[in-house]
Design an enzyme around this catalytic site. Sequence first.
Site, mmCIF file in Angstrom:
data_model
loop_
_atom_site.group_PDB
_atom_site.id
_atom_site.type_symbol
_atom_site.label_atom_id
_atom_site.label_comp_id
_atom_site.label_asym_id
_atom_site.label_seq_id
_atom_site.Cartn_x
_atom_site.Cartn_y
_atom_site.Cartn_z
ATOM 1 N N ASP A 262 5.754 -6.897 -9.667
ATOM 2 C CA ASP A 262 5.493 -5.825 -8.713
ATOM 3 C C ASP A 262 4.215 -5.110 -9.169
ATOM 4 O O ASP A 262 3.695 -5.344 -10.265
ATOM 5 C CB ASP A 262 6.691 -4.867 -8.607
ATOM 6 C CG ASP A 262 6.620 -4.028 -7.322
ATOM 7 O OD1 ASP A 262 5.569 -4.064 -6.626
ATOM 8 O OD2 ASP A 262 7.597 -3.328 -7.003
HETATM 9 C C1 NOJ Z 1 5.121 -1.696 -4.821
HETATM 10 C C2 NOJ Z 1 6.441 -1.901 -4.161
HETATM 11 O O1 NOJ Z 1 7.489 -1.662 -5.088
HETATM 12 C C3 NOJ Z 1 6.622 -3.286 -3.550
HETATM 13 O O2 NOJ Z 1 7.798 -3.291 -2.802
HETATM 14 C C4 NOJ Z 1 5.440 -3.655 -2.718
HETATM 15 O O3 NOJ Z 1 5.629 -4.929 -2.143
HETATM 16 C C5 NOJ Z 1 4.191 -3.614 -3.583
HETATM 17 N N1 NOJ Z 1 4.000 -2.263 -4.097
HETATM 18 C C6 NOJ Z 1 2.928 -4.061 -2.841
HETATM 19 O O4 NOJ Z 1 2.528 -3.114 -1.936
#
Ligand code: NOJ
Length: 739
Positions: A262
């Site tokens: 993530d």
């Molecule tokens: C952080 C988030 O936790 C995740 O769900 C998301 O896909 C990513 N950022 C990318 O934007």
Amino acid sequence: MKTIELKQLLKDMSLDEKVGQLVQLSGEFFQANDISYGPITKLGISQKVVDLAGSVLNVAGAEETRRVQDQQMKMQPHHIPVMFMSDVIYGYKTVYPIPIGLGASWDPKLVKEAFNTAADEASAAGIHVAYAPMLDTVHDARWGRVLESPGEDPYLNSVYAKAMVEGFQENFENNNGVAACFKHFAGYGAVESGREYNSIDMSISNLYQNYLPAYKSAVKAGAKMAMTSLTSLNGVPSTADEKLLNELLRKTWGFNGIIISDYASIYELVKHGFASDEYDAAHKAINATVDIDMKSPCYANSLKKLVADGKLNEEKIDESVWRVLSLKNELGLFEDPYRGTSVARENKSVLSSDKRELARKLASEAIVMLQNKNDVLPLNKNEKIALIGPYSTDHSLLGMWAVHGEPKDSVSILEGIERYTSNVTATKGTDINRSREMLKEMGFPNEEEISKVISNQEVEHENNEEALQLAKRADVVVLALGESTLEAGEAGAKTKLTLPENQLNLINEISKLGKKVVLLVISGRPLVLTNIIDKVDSILECWFPGTEGGAAIADILFGKANPSGRLTMSFPYSSGQEPIYYNHLSTGRPVDDSQHVGRFVSKYLDAPAAPLYPFGYGLSYGKVTYESMSLDKSVMTHAGNIEAKVVLKNDSDWDCQETAQLYLHDKVATIVQPVKKLIDFKKVAIKAHTKKTVSFSISPMQLTFFDNYGEEILENGDFTLFIGSNSRDCLAKDFTLTD
Ligand code: NOJ
């Protein structure tokens, strides 16, 4: 490209190129003119890393993706196309209800269609991978991200997982699908005390029973990617958890797709105190088989050095690069790096009338009617309506994670109502939130922006006066209240789950007028409505309903659609009950079945133990009753199923859609079992004044549970089956499992 050619390509690539394939950067790095300043310095990477980056985050649009593709392919020695990945979580331009609302539809077929059409729009706009479905089981409404999840039940979430993945990937081969990236592996929904990015600590049995099934279902459905979570689970950050990612996900479950970290979660291993520096963090993440580093400098700056230092075998990098190249190949990017995109195709796909129609249907199926005293709903078109509230004319009905959706494309509640009647006047009544501290925390950057939200800082009730005048002249007041877009979603954790003070004041004042009052709640989570239920007649939980939200709400208000949504998250009686969920374990001192009386049972002194509205709950116009539950046998063997039946009786003048829910309780087991757990459901249409028999076939495999080693076991003994309209109101029958 043939496998043999792809293998040759991998052989021909330099280590720098390979590392590049494992780096994902966001759009700011690829803008035409400013690539050499700002973001590069901030992230601490070189221009070469940008040039070799293998994938791009949240850049979309046929024109823009084509431009970036051209630019990047020129820079790469082997002209390898980049993959565009993006948050397409519940729609691209046509935005469907937020997932907790999609969950409430109990309609996986329609949800699959929604994901399928979202893939059609997103792929036309050049996106290859969608960062969805989000499958974190959610028990705690304080957590802002409950918005993104289908709900609190592992079985139901597994059904949706399959539908969502299949919807995204169905047309993958002919350029109309996107690769599904399920997330956040694993257990992110259980962050302690609902506080964003907090840690998770849970028993293995709980993890396997309640949190893993939905992800596993996504794997079984063929999801091509998985995203780690930003959190630690039982002391190990998921992004570096070799046992979780490699042993369980890859080896035991057979997942052979890409694992992506993530956002910056590899770098954050240092902040967790799990890695000493970026170099160590990169080492731990690659060892855990994380293939792509999203938006951190760790892989870019350390992988090559790890190989040079003899700490990492280049083969390990090759394995990850192979997975990345393989997906690019599956997408057909080596043959057509644009994957058939064009502005014309994009324009034709986005917001097409069939998608809008689907969005309207889904939004109306997502709405849950929580209360309807004296059958105040549906409204009569001749009634004079006062529509009051911050959401009366506002188009911000999309919710926080509609990254590509635009409020201007959505139907407001007033516009929806005006399709039925011109007998409506609207006013804001009060602001969405008048707490300056809270607005600051929510991300309003400065006084100027805050003053756009708080209309007149000195005069608290100025708006209310105008609203009261309007209400007095009306037959019925429709209040459109709720949370602001920025109050739910990522980093939207809250401890108070009531509406803000100013909105509660407005409800109080309106309720004194003696008019019929309908409350529309726009929210990203279950709210505490306890002190409101006596002040209004009807309540519709509308979630963030999406592009066609206003139209769908009006369809329900005027009875064109009969409410059929059922909650997939418990609505608490008070915030202090959180986390609250229906499938909790049996206690030694249950409130209503204990040898103790009065004080010494599992309860609160100042609130009931039960939620205000339980999982599965929701009303319709007209009422369906459950009767004559029966089982075809009272003994089940390991070789055979039993059949359960129930008669649903619709005595009303309304055609209804009813969701019959089948729950199980295992009376005695070697791990304490939930008081009830959902094992099946059927959403059926029942014509006015008719009966329908609904049957379920139950197999021994539906009676299993997980022990604290993660083993799925089946134990003989006594069970109860429940069938009902929600997790509280059920009929019950016992049976026994034997060899
Ligand atoms: C952080 C988030 O936790 C995740 O769900 C998301 O896909 C990513 N950022 C990318 O934007």
